[in-house]
Design an enzyme around this catalytic site. Structure first.
Site, short mmCIF file in Angstrom:
data_model
loop_
_atom_site.label_atom_id
_atom_site.label_comp_id
_atom_site.label_asym_id
_atom_site.label_seq_id
_atom_site.Cartn_x
_atom_site.Cartn_y
_atom_site.Cartn_z
N THR A 185 49.43 -49.07 12.81
CA THR A 185 49.31 -50.07 12.26
C THR A 185 50.01 -51.52 13.13
O THR A 185 49.69 -52.29 13.60
CB THR A 185 49.78 -50.42 10.96
OG1 THR A 185 49.24 -49.51 9.98
CG2 THR A 185 49.81 -51.68 10.20
N ASP B 212 43.40 -47.85 5.30
CA ASP B 212 44.24 -47.91 4.18
C ASP B 212 43.70 -48.90 3.03
O ASP B 212 44.02 -48.72 1.82
CB ASP B 212 45.91 -48.01 4.42
CG ASP B 212 46.52 -47.07 5.11
OD1 ASP B 212 45.91 -45.88 5.37
OD2 ASP B 212 47.72 -47.26 5.58
#
Length: 208
Positions: free
Chosen positions: A17, A36
């Site tokens: 991320t 996610d």
């Protein structure tokens, strides 16, 4: 208008991320989709006989919706409103103003066949067991990891899918997640820019 779809996958807590966010700031017209965001609600995720919620498997995710989101982006990337310019314009290959880049980041990207038809470039972050477990222990999840969850579910599923990947997939760039974010960023950025350059050169050859 052309698109470049980049996969940034790999181990939990490998830095996906963070790396995706930094790349978005540096690359021209770049957007990010996070896997996610496609987890099923807790009530729809299976629980095994040990009481572990089985989040680290494909069935815990709306994978068809992820594919749909990527395909929708590919059809009209300009509508995303992404207009980020390169921080280093001198590195920008000529005529990239009509090329849009999508980075898809997630822990389980390359074991789902419909997705593997979409990638132009695939990266996979790895970590050794001890470092991954250490990083995981510093994170707060909802729902929280139960005692034994990492060793009983998370790490075994990572090894399972990684082994499948190594047996069946090619053209994946493996990245050492223990390296500094700066080093990883420089390496992946350089590689993506080379892909962008090849894309532009291929387009020029077709039009000439």
């Amino acid at each position: 208008m052309r698109v470049l779809v980049i996969g940034l996958g790999g181990v939990t807590n490998g830095g996906k991320t963070t790396l995706a966010g930094k790349l978005k700031k540096m690359l021209p017209k770049c957007d990010v989709i996070s896997q996610d965001d496609f987890f099923k609600p807790e009530s729809e995720v299976e629980t095994d006989e040990r009481g572990f919620k089985l989040y680290d498997v494909l069935d815990a995710l709306y994978m068809d919706e992820l594919v749909k989101s990527i395909r929708n982006w590919m059809k009209s990337p300009a509508s995303s409103g992404v207009l980020t310019e390169l921080q280093s314009p001198c590195d920008n290959p000529k005529n990239t103003e009509d090329v849009y880049i999508l980075i898809v980041e997630g822990f389980l990207l390359y074991n789902y066949k419909p997705l593997n038809e979409l990638w132009h470039r695939r990266y996979f972050l790895t970590l050794p067991y001890e470092e991954c477990k250490r990083r995981r222990s510093t994170r707060v999840y909802q729902p929280a990891d139960t005692p034994g969850y990492f060793d009983g579910h998370v790490w075994p599923m990572y090894l399972k899918y990684k082994n499948e990947l190594e047996e069946n997939a090619s053209n994946i760039v493996y990245l050492d997640g223990t390296k500094s974010q700066e080093e990883l960023l420089a390496s992946v950025y350089s590689d993506i820019m080379q892909e962008l350059k090849k894309l532009m050169e291929g387009t020029q050859q077709v039009t000439e």
